[in-house]
Design an enzyme around this catalytic site. Sequence first.
Site, PDB file in Angstrom:
ATOM      1  N   GLY A   1       0.830  -1.209   0.000  1.00  0.00           N
ATOM      2  CA  GLY A   1       0.000   0.000   0.000  1.00  0.00           C
ATOM      3  C   GLY A   1       0.859   1.253   0.000  1.00  0.00           C
ATOM      4  O   GLY A   1       2.092   1.182  -0.001  1.00  0.00           O
TER       5      GLY A   1
ATOM      6  N   THR B   1       1.225   3.668   2.345  1.00  0.00           N
ATOM      7  CA  THR B   1       1.983   3.916   3.587  1.00  0.00           C
ATOM      8  C   THR B   1       3.233   3.045   3.597  1.00  0.00           C
ATOM      9  O   THR B   1       4.324   3.486   3.976  1.00  0.00           O
ATOM     10  CB  THR B   1       1.101   3.618   4.823  1.00  0.00           C
ATOM     11  OG1 THR B   1      -0.212   4.149   4.602  1.00  0.00           O
ATOM     12  CG2 THR B   1       1.688   4.235   6.081  1.00  0.00           C
TER      13      THR B   1
ATOM     14  N   ASP C   1       2.779  -3.176   8.396  1.00  0.00           N
ATOM     15  CA  ASP C   1       1.777  -3.018   7.343  1.00  0.00           C
ATOM     16  C   ASP C   1       0.869  -1.824   7.640  1.00  0.00           C
ATOM     17  O   ASP C   1       0.832  -1.338   8.778  1.00  0.00           O
ATOM     18  CB  ASP C   1       0.941  -4.304   7.214  1.00  0.00           C
ATOM     19  CG  ASP C   1       0.354  -4.483   5.819  1.00  0.00           C
ATOM     20  OD1 ASP C   1       0.360  -3.514   5.029  1.00  0.00           O
ATOM     21  OD2 ASP C   1      -0.115  -5.594   5.518  1.00  0.00           O
TER      22      ASP C   1
ATOM     23  N   GLY D   1      -6.898  -4.852   2.961  1.00  0.00           N
ATOM     24  CA  GLY D   1      -7.210  -5.428   1.660  1.00  0.00           C
ATOM     25  C   GLY D   1      -7.679  -4.410   0.642  1.00  0.00           C
ATOM     26  O   GLY D   1      -8.069  -4.777  -0.465  1.00  0.00           O
TER      27      GLY D   1
ATOM     28  N   GLU E   1      -0.675 -10.678   3.059  1.00  0.00           N
ATOM     29  CA  GLU E   1      -0.458  -9.788   4.222  1.00  0.00           C
ATOM     30  C   GLU E   1      -0.791 -10.517   5.527  1.00  0.00           C
ATOM     31  O   GLU E   1      -0.087 -10.373   6.527  1.00  0.00           O
ATOM     32  CB  GLU E   1      -1.310  -8.528   4.102  1.00  0.00           C
ATOM     33  CG  GLU E   1      -0.809  -7.563   3.045  1.00  0.00           C
ATOM     34  CD  GLU E   1      -1.737  -6.398   2.771  1.00  0.00           C
ATOM     35  OE1 GLU E   1      -1.262  -5.396   2.237  1.00  0.00           O
ATOM     36  OE2 GLU E   1      -2.943  -6.485   3.074  1.00  0.00           O
TER      37      GLU E   1
HETATM   38  C1  5RP Z   1      -3.434  -3.481   0.988  1.00  0.00           C
HETATM   39  C2  5RP Z   1      -3.756  -3.002   2.353  1.00  0.00           C
HETATM   40  C3  5RP Z   1      -3.248  -1.661   2.749  1.00  0.00           C
HETATM   41  O1  5RP Z   1      -2.435  -1.799   3.880  1.00  0.00           O
HETATM   42  C4  5RP Z   1      -4.411  -0.767   3.083  1.00  0.00           C
HETATM   43  O2  5RP Z   1      -5.284  -0.732   1.967  1.00  0.00           O
HETATM   44  C5  5RP Z   1      -3.948   0.657   3.417  1.00  0.00           C
HETATM   45  O3  5RP Z   1      -3.401   1.242   2.291  1.00  0.00           O
HETATM   46  P1  5RP Z   1      -2.723   2.665   2.272  1.00  0.00           P
HETATM   47  O4  5RP Z   1      -1.469   2.577   3.072  1.00  0.00           O
HETATM   48  O5  5RP Z   1      -2.474   2.901   0.808  1.00  0.00           O
HETATM   49  O6  5RP Z   1      -3.689   3.649   2.856  1.00  0.00           O
HETATM   50  O7  5RP Z   1      -4.388  -3.653   3.140  1.00  0.00           O
HETATM   51  O8  5RP Z   1      -4.039  -4.721   0.725  1.00  0.00           O
END
Ligand code: 5RP
Length: 232
Positions: free
Chosen positions: A31, A33, A86, A100, A108
């Site tokens: 993702g 982040t 994550d 997700g 993950e």
């Molecule tokens: C990917 C995920 C990501 O961690 C979740 O969607 C958060 O994403 P972002 O950091 O872009 O806000 O679960 O499957």
Amino acid sequence: MNDLQVRLKIKAAKAVIKYVKDGMVLGVGSGTTITYFIEELGKLVSKDNLEILAVPSSYDTKFKLVEKGVKITTLKEHPNLDLAVDGADEIDPDLNLIKGGGGCLFLEKIVADAAKEFIVIADESKLVGRLGEKNPIPVEVHPFALGHVVKRIESIDGKPVLRVANTGKVGPVITDNGNFIVDVKFHKIKDPKSLEKELNMIPGVIENGLFIGMASRALITTPQKVLIKTQK
Ligand code: 5RP
């Protein structure tokens, strides 16, 4: 994503770096982040010449780790990870998560489960009082089972919607594992732990995006500070 969100994601990525130690084997989520985390990790590894290995949870993460010079390994070589990091789509007060949004929930969840510690990093917009308040639950489904899984989810009052690619492909999103994703809205999720299990009991469901009792710590960024929440 606006400028503030970008700044808060970078702040979260920088905050988690102090938990990364020389010699660790990491599980790395996916993702935006986590993309900032990978940048920080790349800097750390090259600056201090650290021996870090990483198990990526998606092709996207794998390519980015390689680009930043972080060595890759697999769960076959390293089934015991020291730390998984994550992001999340929603974080409740008990550090239960919905994940997700990027379609990578299956791998993950495996890397989070394989790790001694799982730290979630996010900006404050991801905090919710109750899971499902803002986001549906992503469910990875084997293509053969789609109709069956949809019927079974509807029978427990879920509203499943097949995730469709909005760029680069027509039709359904195909995950890194060759499966579909259905995003499921429930009126109110009273018992996320039971729901996580119930969804996974449906034949054809590969995994779902409820991560219950998995995160030991959350680093949540606001413009003023980094909030550190730990599992009670
Ligand atoms: C990917 C995920 C990501 O961690 C979740 O969607 C958060 O994403 P972002 O950091 O872009 O806000 O679960 O499957």
